[in-house]
Design a protein around this motif. Structure first.
Motif, PDB file in Angstrom:
ATOM      1  N   MET A   1       0.851  -1.191   0.000  1.00 27.89           N
ATOM      2  CA  MET A   1       0.000   0.000   0.000  1.00 27.89           C
ATOM      3  C   MET A   1       0.887   1.242   0.000  1.00 27.89           C
ATOM      4  SD  MET A   1      -2.821  -1.274  -0.168  1.00 27.89           S
ATOM      5  CE  MET A   1      -2.777  -3.011  -0.473  1.00 27.89           C
ATOM      6  N   LYS A   2       0.587   2.147  -0.889  1.00 28.93           N
ATOM      7  CA  LYS A   2       1.513   3.269  -1.042  1.00 28.93           C
ATOM      8  C   LYS A   2       0.945   4.548  -0.454  1.00 28.93           C
ATOM      9  CE  LYS A   2      -0.265   3.774  -5.761  1.00 28.93           C
ATOM     10  NZ  LYS A   2      -1.247   2.723  -5.648  1.00 28.93           N
ATOM     11  N   GLN A   3       1.821   5.396  -0.003  1.00 31.58           N
ATOM     12  CA  GLN A   3       1.405   6.742   0.384  1.00 31.58           C
ATOM     13  C   GLN A   3       1.343   7.580  -0.891  1.00 31.58           C
ATOM     14  OE1 GLN A   3       3.107   8.779   3.643  1.00 31.58           O
ATOM     15  NE2 GLN A   3       1.731   7.610   4.911  1.00 31.58           N
ATOM     16  N   ASP A   4       0.328   8.399  -0.984  1.00 29.01           N
ATOM     17  CA  ASP A   4       0.028   9.086  -2.235  1.00 29.01           C
ATOM     18  C   ASP A   4      -0.118  10.574  -1.918  1.00 29.01           C
ATOM     19  OD1 ASP A   4      -1.083  10.076  -4.527  1.00 29.01           O
ATOM     20  OD2 ASP A   4      -2.616   8.552  -4.721  1.00 29.01           O
ATOM     21  N   SER A   5       0.942  11.335  -2.130  1.00 26.58           N
ATOM     22  CA  SER A   5       0.905  12.724  -1.679  1.00 26.58           C
ATOM     23  C   SER A   5       0.275  13.659  -2.707  1.00 26.58           C
ATOM     24  CB  SER A   5       2.323  13.191  -1.372  1.00 26.58           C
ATOM     25  OG  SER A   5       3.118  13.056  -2.538  1.00 26.58           O
ATOM     26  N   THR A   6       0.232  13.253  -3.970  1.00 32.80           N
ATOM     27  CA  THR A   6      -0.273  14.176  -4.987  1.00 32.80           C
ATOM     28  C   THR A   6      -1.737  14.519  -4.726  1.00 32.80           C
ATOM     29  OG1 THR A   6      -0.751  12.277  -6.376  1.00 32.80           O
ATOM     30  CG2 THR A   6       1.302  13.419  -6.795  1.00 32.80           C
ATOM     31  N   ARG A   7      -2.490  13.554  -4.244  1.00 30.49           N
ATOM     32  CA  ARG A   7      -3.888  13.845  -3.923  1.00 30.49           C
ATOM     33  C   ARG A   7      -4.052  14.009  -2.432  1.00 30.49           C
ATOM     34  NH1 ARG A   7      -7.773  10.918  -8.204  1.00 30.49           N
ATOM     35  NH2 ARG A   7      -7.527  12.731  -9.493  1.00 30.49           N
ATOM     36  N   ASN A   8      -2.945  14.111  -1.744  1.00 30.83           N
ATOM     37  CA  ASN A   8      -2.857  14.241  -0.289  1.00 30.83           C
ATOM     38  C   ASN A   8      -3.643  13.158   0.462  1.00 30.83           C
ATOM     39  OD1 ASN A   8      -5.530  15.179  -0.184  1.00 30.83           O
ATOM     40  ND2 ASN A   8      -4.995  17.278   0.338  1.00 30.83           N
ATOM     41  N   THR A   9      -3.865  12.000  -0.157  1.00 27.07           N
ATOM     42  CA  THR A   9      -4.388  10.879   0.614  1.00 27.07           C
ATOM     43  C   THR A   9      -3.227  10.293   1.401  1.00 27.07           C
ATOM     44  OG1 THR A   9      -3.974   9.453  -1.274  1.00 27.07           O
ATOM     45  CG2 THR A   9      -6.212  10.214  -0.992  1.00 27.07           C
ATOM     46  N   SER A  10      -3.539   9.751   2.579  1.00 27.27           N
ATOM     47  CA  SER A  10      -2.500   9.087   3.362  1.00 27.27           C
ATOM     48  C   SER A  10      -2.192   7.715   2.775  1.00 27.27           C
ATOM     49  CB  SER A  10      -2.945   8.948   4.812  1.00 27.27           C
ATOM     50  OG  SER A  10      -3.284  10.213   5.347  1.00 27.27           O
ATOM     51  N   TYR A  11      -3.256   6.984   2.379  1.00 24.22           N
ATOM     52  CA  TYR A  11      -3.104   5.634   1.820  1.00 24.22           C
ATOM     53  C   TYR A  11      -4.198   5.396   0.785  1.00 24.22           C
ATOM     54  CZ  TYR A  11      -0.967   5.439   6.439  1.00 24.22           C
ATOM     55  OH  TYR A  11      -0.236   5.740   7.548  1.00 24.22           O
ATOM     56  N   THR A  12      -3.944   4.437  -0.104  1.00 21.62           N
ATOM     57  CA  THR A  12      -5.002   3.995  -1.015  1.00 21.62           C
ATOM     58  C   THR A  12      -4.979   2.474  -1.099  1.00 21.62           C
ATOM     59  OG1 THR A  12      -3.547   4.144  -2.942  1.00 21.62           O
ATOM     60  CG2 THR A  12      -4.941   6.045  -2.518  1.00 21.62           C
ATOM     61  N   VAL A  13      -6.147   1.890  -1.350  1.00 27.96           N
ATOM     62  CA  VAL A  13      -6.266   0.457  -1.626  1.00 27.96           C
ATOM     63  C   VAL A  13      -6.914   0.319  -2.993  1.00 27.96           C
ATOM     64  CG1 VAL A  13      -7.491  -1.661  -0.983  1.00 27.96           C
ATOM     65  CG2 VAL A  13      -6.402  -0.279   0.783  1.00 27.96           C
ATOM     66  N   ASP A  14      -6.336  -0.515  -3.837  1.00 29.13           N
ATOM     67  CA  ASP A  14      -6.919  -0.753  -5.158  1.00 29.13           C
ATOM     68  C   ASP A  14      -8.034  -1.794  -5.051  1.00 29.13           C
ATOM     69  OD1 ASP A  14      -5.217   1.010  -6.495  1.00 29.13           O
ATOM     70  OD2 ASP A  14      -3.627  -0.485  -6.578  1.00 29.13           O
ATOM     71  N   CYS A  15      -9.125  -1.557  -5.764  1.00 25.58           N
ATOM     72  CA  CYS A  15     -10.305  -2.423  -5.706  1.00 25.58           C
ATOM     73  C   CYS A  15     -10.655  -2.907  -7.113  1.00 25.58           C
ATOM     74  CB  CYS A  15     -11.497  -1.673  -5.116  1.00 25.58           C
ATOM     75  SG  CYS A  15     -11.118  -0.891  -3.526  1.00 25.58           S
ATOM     76  N   GLU A  16     -11.399  -4.010  -7.168  1.00 28.42           N
ATOM     77  CA  GLU A  16     -11.762  -4.618  -8.460  1.00 28.42           C
ATOM     78  C   GLU A  16     -12.824  -3.818  -9.202  1.00 28.42           C
ATOM     79  OE1 GLU A  16     -11.073  -8.270  -9.501  1.00 28.42           O
ATOM     80  OE2 GLU A  16      -9.292  -7.624  -8.434  1.00 28.42           O
ATOM     81  N   ASP A  17     -13.564  -3.004  -8.453  1.00 29.46           N
ATOM     82  CA  ASP A  17     -14.810  -2.459  -8.977  1.00 29.46           C
ATOM     83  C   ASP A  17     -14.914  -1.001  -8.520  1.00 29.46           C
ATOM     84  OD1 ASP A  17     -17.380  -2.266  -9.997  1.00 29.46           O
ATOM     85  OD2 ASP A  17     -18.273  -3.777  -8.678  1.00 29.46           O
ATOM     86  N   TYR A  18     -15.855  -0.288  -9.083  1.00 31.48           N
ATOM     87  CA  TYR A  18     -16.186   1.036  -8.559  1.00 31.48           C
ATOM     88  C   TYR A  18     -16.720   0.864  -7.133  1.00 31.48           C
ATOM     89  CZ  TYR A  18     -17.972   5.689  -8.062  1.00 31.48           C
ATOM     90  OH  TYR A  18     -18.187   6.956  -7.596  1.00 31.48           O
ATOM     91  N   VAL A  19     -16.269   1.678  -6.197  1.00 37.25           N
ATOM     92  CA  VAL A  19     -16.696   1.568  -4.806  1.00 37.25           C
ATOM     93  C   VAL A  19     -17.816   2.574  -4.538  1.00 37.25           C
ATOM     94  CG1 VAL A  19     -15.966   1.697  -2.392  1.00 37.25           C
ATOM     95  CG2 VAL A  19     -14.397   0.787  -4.122  1.00 37.25           C
ATOM     96  N   HIS A  20     -19.027   2.052  -4.346  1.00 36.61           N
ATOM     97  CA  HIS A  20     -20.182   2.930  -4.086  1.00 36.61           C
ATOM     98  C   HIS A  20     -20.298   3.306  -2.619  1.00 36.61           C
ATOM     99  CE1 HIS A  20     -21.970   2.777  -8.063  1.00 36.61           C
ATOM    100  NE2 HIS A  20     -21.714   1.487  -8.093  1.00 36.61           N
ATOM    101  N   VAL A  21     -19.841   2.417  -1.752  1.00 29.41           N
ATOM    102  CA  VAL A  21     -19.997   2.649  -0.319  1.00 29.41           C
ATOM    103  C   VAL A  21     -18.858   1.935   0.404  1.00 29.41           C
ATOM    104  CG1 VAL A  21     -21.575   0.685  -0.118  1.00 29.41           C
ATOM    105  CG2 VAL A  21     -21.605   2.433   1.631  1.00 29.41           C
ATOM    106  N   VAL A  22     -18.378   2.541   1.491  1.00 26.09           N
ATOM    107  CA  VAL A  22     -17.300   1.936   2.278  1.00 26.09           C
ATOM    108  C   VAL A  22     -17.626   2.145   3.750  1.00 26.09           C
ATOM    109  CG1 VAL A  22     -15.881   4.039   2.057  1.00 26.09           C
ATOM    110  CG2 VAL A  22     -14.794   1.877   2.669  1.00 26.09           C
ATOM    111  N   LYS A  23     -17.356   1.124   4.574  1.00 24.96           N
ATOM    112  CA  LYS A  23     -17.762   1.195   5.982  1.00 24.96           C
ATOM    113  C   LYS A  23     -16.788   0.432   6.870  1.00 24.96           C
ATOM    114  CE  LYS A  23     -21.045   2.655   8.757  1.00 24.96           C
ATOM    115  NZ  LYS A  23     -22.477   2.474   8.654  1.00 24.96           N
ATOM    116  N   PHE A  24     -16.101   1.174   7.755  1.00 29.80           N
ATOM    117  CA  PHE A  24     -15.346   0.516   8.821  1.00 29.80           C
ATOM    118  C   PHE A  24     -16.330  -0.111   9.804  1.00 29.80           C
ATOM    119  CE2 PHE A  24     -11.685   3.522   8.013  1.00 29.80           C
ATOM    120  CZ  PHE A  24     -10.688   2.554   7.905  1.00 29.80           C
ATOM    121  N   ASN A  25     -15.965  -1.267  10.368  1.00 34.33           N
ATOM    122  CA  ASN A  25     -16.771  -1.827  11.444  1.00 34.33           C
ATOM    123  C   ASN A  25     -16.630  -0.919  12.665  1.00 34.33           C
ATOM    124  OD1 ASN A  25     -18.106  -3.378  13.322  1.00 34.33           O
ATOM    125  ND2 ASN A  25     -16.606  -5.021  13.371  1.00 34.33           N
TER     126      ASN A  25
END
Length: 326
Positions: A1-25
């Motif tokens: 997992m890479k740190q991505d400073s250009t979009r100032n995200t701390s981390y990104t995860v690649d997914c197979e599909d478009y992500v419509h919703v995301v939820k931490f437990n």
């Protein structure tokens, strides 16, 4: 997992599909990793995350997919059950989804041979939000464009039914107030319902529309926040039915509001997906300006980590994570 400073995200995860919703437990699952679920056009993926902010042995972020659940239709909302346990033998994963066919689906899995789901029918229009009863997890509440809030048992039987005056946009259940349900309507009204008498006991007013999202603060049950129009609004429910604090934040319109789970003064809002990017803003009530601004390619969904000041947004084949200061 890479740190991505250009979009100032701390981390990104690649997914197979478009992500419509995301939820931490939001509940403790008995494991040092955090469970996260995300929904795409056909699937729900359940995985675990571990961040360097909580474990010095992790470099950046570790993500692992536990299981992909076939859903067969676009996922619009996900709620975790407090019964989910990774430290049980066998483990128990339980969550519920709302889909574009106006049905709820309750998934139960031991991550091995047992993978079941039940379908709940009853809503006659699009379901905007759902939540499990926070302590025992034996009931699920959902709100819909059909102007109802419904409470179901785990067999799909309707236990309560509240008629609303406009589409229901958000529903929250507070672990310290288990006999009350917060329901936010598109017309700018937020009500607390008593689940025993099945009557409204408190009403809050935005005085502006459309209300798109509201949340009940985990760390202070007297605080409720929402976005309506292009503003965020915050109430102290003991003081007034009108907001104590409000501020314009998203130029074109605000879409989601979520309180941090670790600090009662910290919350995040998102704007509507624009032509290219969605704006994420993290706010602290002690600061006049947002303390973090992020962008995600056509982002959707917004969720906070259970124990870290870290939030995530879904996007095009990615989940974006931002770490903020307390």
């Amino acid at each position: 997992m890479k740190q991505d400073s250009t979009r100032n995200t701390s981390y990104t995860v690649d997914c197979e599909d478009y992500v419509h919703v995301v939820k931490f437990n939001p509940f403790d699952s008995g494991d040092s990793c955090s469970l996260i679920a995300y929904g795409g056009n056909n699937y729900v993926v359940v995985g675990t995350c571990r961040f360097q902010e909580e474990d010095a042995e992790v470099e950046g972020m570790q993500y692992k997919t536990l299981r992909t659940f076939h859903h067969g239709i676009r996922v619009d909302a996900i709620a975790w059950s407090p019964e989910t346990r990774l430290d049980a033998i066998p483990p128990l994963i339980r969550f519920c989804t709302a889909a574009s066919d106006r049905k709820l689906r309750l998934f139960t899995s031991d991550l091995q041979d047992k993978n079941e789901f039940k379908t709940f029918d009853g809503h006659s229009d699009y379901i905007n939000d759902l939540v499990f009863a926070p302590n025992e997890g034996q009931e699920i509440a959902s709100v819909s464009d059909d102007h109802t809030c419904r409470v179901w048992d785990l067999e799909g039987n309707e236990k309560a039914h509240f008629v609303l005056r406009s589409p229901g946009m958000s529903v929250c259940w507070h672990p310290e107030e288990v006999f009350k349900l917060m329901v936010a309507e598109k017309n700018g009204t937020i009500r607390l319902y008593d689940l025993i008498t099945q009557q409204a006991i408190l009403s809050l007013e935005c005085e502006q529309t459309p209300l798109m999202s509201a949340d009940w603060c985990l760390k202070n049950s007297l605080k409720i926040g929402a976005v309506a129009g292009s503003d965020w609004l915050i109430w102290d429910i003991t003081r007034s039915s009108y907001p104590q604090d409000k501020r314009p934040v998203h130029v074109d319109r605000a879409r989601l509001f979520r309180w941090s789970r670790v600090n009662e003064n910290l919350f995040a809002t998102t704007g509507y997906p624009g032509k290219t990017t969605t704006q994420l803003l993290v706010h602290h009530l002690g600061h006049p300006q947002p303390i973090l601004t992020g962008t995600a390619a056509v982002g959707s969904g917004l969720t906070w980590h259970r124990t870290l000041p870290l939030c995530a947004v879904g996007g095009d084949h990615k989940i974006f994570f931002w770490v903020t200061e307390m």
